[in-house]
Scaffold this motif. Structure first.
Motif, mmCIF file in Angstrom:
data_model
loop_
_atom_site.group_PDB
_atom_site.id
_atom_site.type_symbol
_atom_site.label_atom_id
_atom_site.label_comp_id
_atom_site.label_asym_id
_atom_site.label_seq_id
_atom_site.Cartn_x
_atom_site.Cartn_y
_atom_site.Cartn_z
ATOM 1 N N TRP A 245 1.428 -7.598 -21.178
ATOM 2 C CA TRP A 245 1.822 -6.685 -22.185
ATOM 3 C C TRP A 245 0.587 -6.270 -22.990
ATOM 4 C CZ3 TRP A 245 6.397 -4.389 -22.412
ATOM 5 C CH2 TRP A 245 7.502 -4.713 -21.469
ATOM 6 N N ASN A 246 0.643 -4.952 -23.110
ATOM 7 C CA ASN A 246 -0.863 -4.394 -24.139
ATOM 8 C C ASN A 246 0.055 -4.236 -25.404
ATOM 9 O OD1 ASN A 246 -2.574 -4.480 -22.019
ATOM 10 N ND2 ASN A 246 -2.262 -2.422 -21.379
ATOM 11 N N LYS B 66 -2.058 8.529 -22.541
ATOM 12 C CA LYS B 66 -3.080 7.179 -22.388
ATOM 13 C C LYS B 66 -2.255 5.785 -22.911
ATOM 14 C CE LYS B 66 -7.307 9.498 -22.821
ATOM 15 N NZ LYS B 66 -8.663 9.884 -23.349
ATOM 16 N N VAL B 67 -1.108 5.835 -22.838
ATOM 17 C CA VAL B 67 -0.129 4.685 -23.430
ATOM 18 C C VAL B 67 0.174 3.892 -22.593
ATOM 19 C CG1 VAL B 67 1.750 3.840 -24.846
ATOM 20 C CG2 VAL B 67 0.581 6.186 -25.254
ATOM 21 N N VAL B 68 -0.870 2.763 -21.993
ATOM 22 C CA VAL B 68 -0.353 1.911 -20.998
ATOM 23 C C VAL B 68 0.206 0.448 -21.749
ATOM 24 C CG1 VAL B 68 -1.314 0.214 -19.285
ATOM 25 C CG2 VAL B 68 -2.513 2.394 -19.580
ATOM 26 N N VAL B 69 1.437 0.657 -21.378
ATOM 27 C CA VAL B 69 2.370 -0.500 -22.388
ATOM 28 C C VAL B 69 2.168 -1.962 -21.763
ATOM 29 C CG1 VAL B 69 4.508 -1.131 -23.113
ATOM 30 C CG2 VAL B 69 4.029 1.255 -23.028
ATOM 31 N N ALA B 70 2.286 -1.965 -20.381
ATOM 32 C CA ALA B 70 2.226 -3.394 -19.835
ATOM 33 C C ALA B 70 1.404 -3.347 -18.284
ATOM 34 C CB ALA B 70 3.633 -3.886 -19.657
ATOM 35 N N LYS B 71 1.072 -4.212 -17.904
ATOM 36 C CA LYS B 71 0.785 -4.266 -16.512
ATOM 37 C C LYS B 71 1.511 -5.285 -15.669
ATOM 38 C CE LYS B 71 -3.217 -6.708 -15.504
ATOM 39 N NZ LYS B 71 -4.601 -6.953 -15.497
#
Length: 296
Positions: free
Chosen positions: A69-70, A86-91
């Motif tokens: 999680w970011n 540009k909202v990268v919430v998780a990978k």
């Protein structure tokens, strides 16, 4: 605050049932994409509060994928960042077939939990901005089979869950009273089974009913479907006579109208809409390949 430690030991059985519901038979799409290792990015596409992290994690754990999680649970996805895309919430990392196995189930949970948390957080903030420090609470108006997620999302938002289920607190409503003959009869019988460890709440439609409930030994009275002025007047009279009585306001109250009902004599304002009329947040999961994003 990490609320995942509150979850009962049996909660993951829901994950298995949710996955079974979505994948009851063959997964032809998974057969098509195969089992090469890939990374997928969880993208936040609307403003709101992130909630439902343990459930999202458990879905992907069940299909042998890893989530990083970011944004922490309870974080706000800000409007300016949504606009920039540009909202990268998780990978999510794992075999591509497995990522797609869990994708829709995990997103369905996250969008709903985050929608509840966003709406509930706004309601709590509105109350605090007006100087009221009581409890903004949900109700038992939850989705069958999804209660644990919806109640969890309220906690992430800083709201109260009210009672989790029919067994947690005694709430005597009009049907209980009518079937028992009177508020006093209903409360006395409830106290026999509830003992000292459970609170008893009575739904009341007028001051006289609330006084009867308090005299019978109720811990909480719900002033149901009162007009704002009538509510404040009644609550003040009750607090004057029964200082330790918990007073709840309920019945058609929304975040838009809640300010009209706030009073130092009201301890709880409950809203069924928090778990019954929420908008889902928008998330997507995109698999990253060397040449760009593989669209779902």
């Amino acid at each position: 605050m990490d609320f995942s430690h509150l979850l009962p030991p049996t909660w993951k059985k829901h994950v298995a049932l949710w996955l079974e519901d979505d994948i009851p038979s063959y997964d032809v799409g998974g057969f098509v994409v195969g089992e090469s290792e890939h990374v997928a990015f969880l993208l936040g596409k609307s403003e709101g509060i992130v909630a439902g992290v343990p459930f999202f994690n458990a879905v992907f754990e069940a299909v042998d994928c890893k989530v990083e999680w970011n944004l922490a649970e309870g974080s706000l996805i800000e409007p300016s960042k949504v606009a920039s895309g540009k909202v990268v919430v998780a990978k999510v990392t794992g075999k591509v077939r497995n990522i797609l196995l869990g994708e829709r189930t995990a997103l369905n949970i996250l969008t709903r939990a985050s929608g509840i948390a966003t709406q509930a957080h706004a309601a709590v903030k509105a109350a605090r901005d007006l100087g009221w420090q009581g409890h903004v609470a949900g109700t038992r108006k939850t989705t069958p089979g999804f209660r644990v997620v919806e109640k969890y999302a309220l906690l992430v938002a800083g709201a109260s869950t009210h009672r989790h289920d029919l067994s947690q607190m005694v709430m005597l409503k009009d049907n209980h009273v009518w079937a028992s003959g009177s508020i006093t009869n209903a409360v006395k019988k409830a106290k026999v089974a509830a003992g000292f460890s459970m609170k008893i709440e009575v739904e009341c439609r007028k001051l006289e009913e609330a006084i009867e409930a308090a005299n019978a030994g109720a811990d909480i009275v719900m002033l149901d479907n009162f007009e704002p002025a009538q509510l404040k007047e009644t609550a003040a009279k009750l607090k004057n006579q029964f200082p330790h009585l918990i007073i709840e306001a309920s019945g058609g109250i929304t975040s838009a109208t809640m300010g009209q009902y706030l009073s130092p004599d009201v301890d709880v304002i409950s809203q069924g809409k928090l778990t019954q009329g929420y908008s889902c947040l928008d998330f997507s999961l995109k698999i990253q390949k060397s040449e760009g994003i593989l669209k779902q």
